[in-house]
Design a protein around this motif. Structure first.
Motif, PDB file in Angstrom:
ATOM      1  N   THR A 145      -4.165 -43.564 -16.641  1.00 48.72           N
ATOM      2  CA  THR A 145      -4.007 -44.589 -15.620  1.00 48.72           C
ATOM      3  C   THR A 145      -2.589 -44.632 -15.071  1.00 48.72           C
ATOM      4  O   THR A 145      -2.369 -45.157 -13.971  1.00 48.72           O
ATOM      5  CB  THR A 145      -4.369 -45.971 -16.197  1.00 48.72           C
TER       6      THR A 145
ATOM      7  N   TYR B  60      -0.730 -41.828 -14.452  1.00 45.75           N
ATOM      8  CA  TYR B  60      -0.481 -40.672 -13.596  1.00 45.75           C
ATOM      9  C   TYR B  60      -1.510 -40.482 -12.491  1.00 45.75           C
ATOM     10  O   TYR B  60      -1.257 -39.753 -11.536  1.00 45.75           O
ATOM     11  CB  TYR B  60      -0.407 -39.400 -14.448  1.00 45.75           C
ATOM     12  N   THR B  61      -2.688 -41.079 -12.605  1.00 42.27           N
ATOM     13  CA  THR B  61      -3.689 -40.891 -11.558  1.00 42.27           C
ATOM     14  C   THR B  61      -4.608 -42.101 -11.510  1.00 42.27           C
ATOM     15  O   THR B  61      -4.819 -42.790 -12.520  1.00 42.27           O
ATOM     16  CB  THR B  61      -4.528 -39.623 -11.811  1.00 42.27           C
ATOM     17  N   GLU B  62      -5.128 -42.343 -10.314  1.00 41.77           N
ATOM     18  CA  GLU B  62      -6.081 -43.441 -10.165  1.00 41.77           C
ATOM     19  C   GLU B  62      -7.509 -43.003 -10.462  1.00 41.77           C
ATOM     20  O   GLU B  62      -8.411 -43.826 -10.563  1.00 41.77           O
ATOM     21  CB  GLU B  62      -6.012 -43.980  -8.733  1.00 41.77           C
ATOM     22  N   TYR B  63      -7.708 -41.704 -10.650  1.00 42.47           N
ATOM     23  CA  TYR B  63      -9.043 -41.178 -10.953  1.00 42.47           C
ATOM     24  C   TYR B  63      -9.229 -41.053 -12.466  1.00 42.47           C
ATOM     25  O   TYR B  63      -9.634 -40.015 -12.972  1.00 42.47           O
ATOM     26  CB  TYR B  63      -9.228 -39.817 -10.282  1.00 42.47           C
ATOM     27  N   HIS B  64      -8.922 -42.141 -13.166  1.00 42.49           N
ATOM     28  CA  HIS B  64      -8.981 -42.077 -14.628  1.00 42.49           C
ATOM     29  C   HIS B  64     -10.418 -41.916 -15.124  1.00 42.49           C
ATOM     30  O   HIS B  64     -10.660 -41.281 -16.144  1.00 42.49           O
ATOM     31  CB  HIS B  64      -8.358 -43.332 -15.242  1.00 42.49           C
TER      32      HIS B  64
END
Length: 344
Positions: free
Chosen positions: A278, A280-284
């Motif tokens: 969460t 480093y990316t919103e596509y967790h």
């Protein structure tokens, strides 16, 4: 059993010492926060594994007791009439009673029917939490925070003291679950898991045994909810939503069901992924789903189970090579004559 208890007590004391020493070695508050989340969700996963791995009962609604412990404790503390220990005991006892009522209905069903009726009860409890706004705060959760008045010289408003109390609760609950799993009752549950018809033929009251472990698992899950409510100073409907039970299932799948501490390995992995992904990316969700698929499809069991089986195979003694069968005197003589060019 006495030797096993002494060994488990020694391991529990050493583990508690390590957990209490970690914040001193690494004083960052983020580590304490992460470990408290680990304690709460670790108890949720381990208590669920008492049903899934030990008894063969796949429950999709175990988070109901996680939320019950959190809300009961929070409401009692907000009343201002009880101390922290009494509120904790009342929350655990009330959750055990709730699990007794629900379990009396659920344990008489088998396999997929058991799984779905537990999910139905969980969603029923979730709907009560959301709609009873005057008591639970509805979608906003318990408002006003949860008071932490000092008791017996212990002030839970101190972050370090709160962490120590949560660590002690966690270790005590893990030790209790360990003793249950290694007791004669635990081995009876294994027999029910493997062959319920044979267990019933041998005189085991299968329904009563399932109900007993259902209530105990619910009580242990409530301690996890209590720890999380203490930490976040509140309780929220998400605690009782089906996704929380799904996370507990994921933890068991990632860690494994064979080893007692397998669900803790899965909890550590899932919480670590949740924390760093969460960031480093919103596509967790995509990343977590990919990791779970790789482990489930690649290993077809949990990480802890895989490591345990690999180490056991390496330590297993290799079978000695069997000597060649001895030849009979007649055959030996014939071979010797042929080697010398003679016929028999």
């Amino acid at each position: 059993m006495r030797a096993g208890l002494i060994r488990d007590l020694a391991v529990a004391l050493v583990s508690l010492g390590v957990l209490l020493a970690l914040p001193a070695l690494f004083p960052q508050p983020a580590l304490r926060d992460f470990l408290i989340y680990f304690f709460a969700y670790g108890l949720l996963a381990m208590s669920l594994n008492l049903l899934v791995g030990l008894t063969g009962l796949v429950s999709f609604g175990h988070a109901a007791y996680f939320a019950s412990g959190a809300y009961a404790f929070g409401l009692l503390m907000q009343s201002g009439r009880v101390s922290v220990p009494l509120a904790a005991l009342a929350a655990i006892g009330g959750t055990a009673l709730l699990a007794l009522v629900i379990g009396a209905i659920c344990v008489r069903l088998k396999e997929i029917y058991f799984a779905f009726i537990t999910l139905a009860f969980q969603m029923f409890i979730h709907s009560i939490i959301v709609t009873w706004v005057s008591l639970t705060g509805g979608d906003q959760g318990l408002r006003g925070g949860i008071p932490r008045p000092p008791f017996l010289g212990i002030d839970l408003n101190d972050a370090r003291v709160l962490y120590g109390a949560c660590a002690v609760l966690f270790v005590l609950c893990v030790l209790a679950m360990r003793q249950v799993s290694q007791s004669p009752f635990g081995y009876t549950l294994r027999m029910i898991r493997d062959n319920p018809a044979r267990a019933n033929f041998l005189g085991v009251n299968v329904a009563a045994a399932k109900l007993g472990i259902f209530v105990f698992a619910g009580a242990m899950a409530s301690v996890g909810g209590l720890i999380l409510a203490l930490f976040v100073s509140g309780a929220y409907p998400e605690f009782a939503f089906w996704t929380t039970s799904g996370e507990a299932i994921f933890m068991i799948m990632l860690g494994g069901t064979k080893l007692f501490l397998g669900p803790l390995v899965g909890t550590l992995l899932l919480q670590t992924l949740n924390h760093y992904v969460t960031i480093y990316t919103e596509y967790h969700g995509l990343v977590l789903g990919t990791v779970i698929l790789l482990i489930v499809l690649g290993l077809r069991r949990g990480i802890a189970d895989t490591l345990y089986d690999t180490l056991r195979q390496r330590r297993a003694p290799r079978p000695a090579a069997s000597p060649p069968p001895a030849s009979s005197p007649a055959v030996a003589a014939t071979a010797d004559d042929l080697a010398k060019g003679r016929t028999v």
